[in-house]
Write an enzyme that holds these catalytic residues in place. Structure first.
Site, PDB file in Angstrom:
ATOM      1  CE1 TYR A 236      -2.232  -8.923   1.694  1.00 54.88           C
ATOM      2  CE2 TYR A 236      -2.011 -11.411   1.078  1.00 54.88           C
ATOM      3  CZ  TYR A 236      -1.401 -10.040   1.218  1.00 54.88           C
ATOM      4  OH  TYR A 236      -0.317  -9.934   0.360  1.00 54.88           O
TER       5      TYR A 236
ATOM      6  CE  LYS B 285      -6.150  -4.821   1.444  1.00 50.81           C
ATOM      7  NZ  LYS B 285      -4.937  -4.459   0.616  1.00 50.81           N
TER       8      LYS B 285
ATOM      9  CG  HIS C  13      -2.022  -3.327  -4.057  1.00 48.24           C
ATOM     10  ND1 HIS C  13      -1.297  -4.580  -3.752  1.00 48.24           N
ATOM     11  CD2 HIS C  13      -1.239  -2.866  -5.026  1.00 48.24           C
ATOM     12  CE1 HIS C  13      -0.421  -4.936  -4.255  1.00 48.24           C
ATOM     13  NE2 HIS C  13      -0.245  -3.876  -5.318  1.00 48.24           N
TER      14      HIS C  13
ATOM     15  CG  ASP D 122       2.612  -3.696  -6.915  1.00 49.08           C
ATOM     16  OD1 ASP D 122       1.532  -3.239  -7.341  1.00 49.08           O
ATOM     17  OD2 ASP D 122       2.725  -4.684  -6.057  1.00 49.08           O
TER      18      ASP D 122
END
Length: 181
Positions: A132, A72, A62, A168
């Site tokens: 995250y 991130k 992603h 995905d």
């Protein structure tokens, strides 16, 4: 914290340096002063927590498109995962190269992922949980993804793909015409 640069410019594996005694351990997982030393100046605006139940579960790859590209910071707090980043920056010397590292509750590592990277992971144990930090808010219409098994990138996952979401699994393969983000 110990910051170790990866082979992909701007990304780091970060090792916590816990203080331990008879009660257990304590460690900082973020310090603004230390993060500015690697060039991080953006505020964290969103914190997410994911749980994956089954070994071999695969999530990713992603990313968010500009102007919503995000940095991130990812840490595994239960179980163990093989965490992978792919450099999608069109002007980067490591364009379309990938880097993988084991993150686990036991090794207390984190990975710092700059803007312009795709991110994903595969569970190497059952019951994995990740935290995250993000510098941008999730923006669905700016979301992008690439196939976990894209032959142009050729990620060497530790296990055959297990549970994977329909979304995905349906990301398109990159082509030689892909110019990056």
């Amino acid at each position: 914290m110990k910051f170790t640069a990866t082979s992909l410019a701007g990304s780091y594996v970060i090792e916590l340096e816990p203080y331990s005694d008879e009660r257990g351990w304590f460690a900082r997982s973020y310090c603004e002063r230390e993060f500015t030393q690697i060039g991080h100046v953006k505020p964290w605006v969103q914190l997410n927590h994911s749980t994956s139940y089954k070994k071999a579960t695969l999530r990713g790859m992603h990313y968010q498109l500009p102007p919503f590209s995000e940095i991130k910071l990812v840490r595994c707090i239960a179980g163990a995962v093989y965490d992978v980043i792919v450099d999608l920056r069109k002007d980067s010397a490591t364009f379309l190269q990938w880097f993988g590292v084991e993150l686990s509750a036991k090794n207390k590592r984190m990975i710092y992922i700059p803007e312009g990277f795709a991110h994903g992971f595969q569970c190497i144990t059952d019951n994995c949980e990740l935290i995250y930090h993000h510098t941008e808010f999730y923006t669905p219409n700016a979301e992008g993804g690439i196939r976990y098994n894209d032959p142009l990138i050729n990620i060497n996952w530790p296990l055959p793909a297990g549970v994977i979401s329909e979304r995905d699994a349906s990301h398109t393969y990159l082509t030689a015409e892909f110019k990056g983000i």
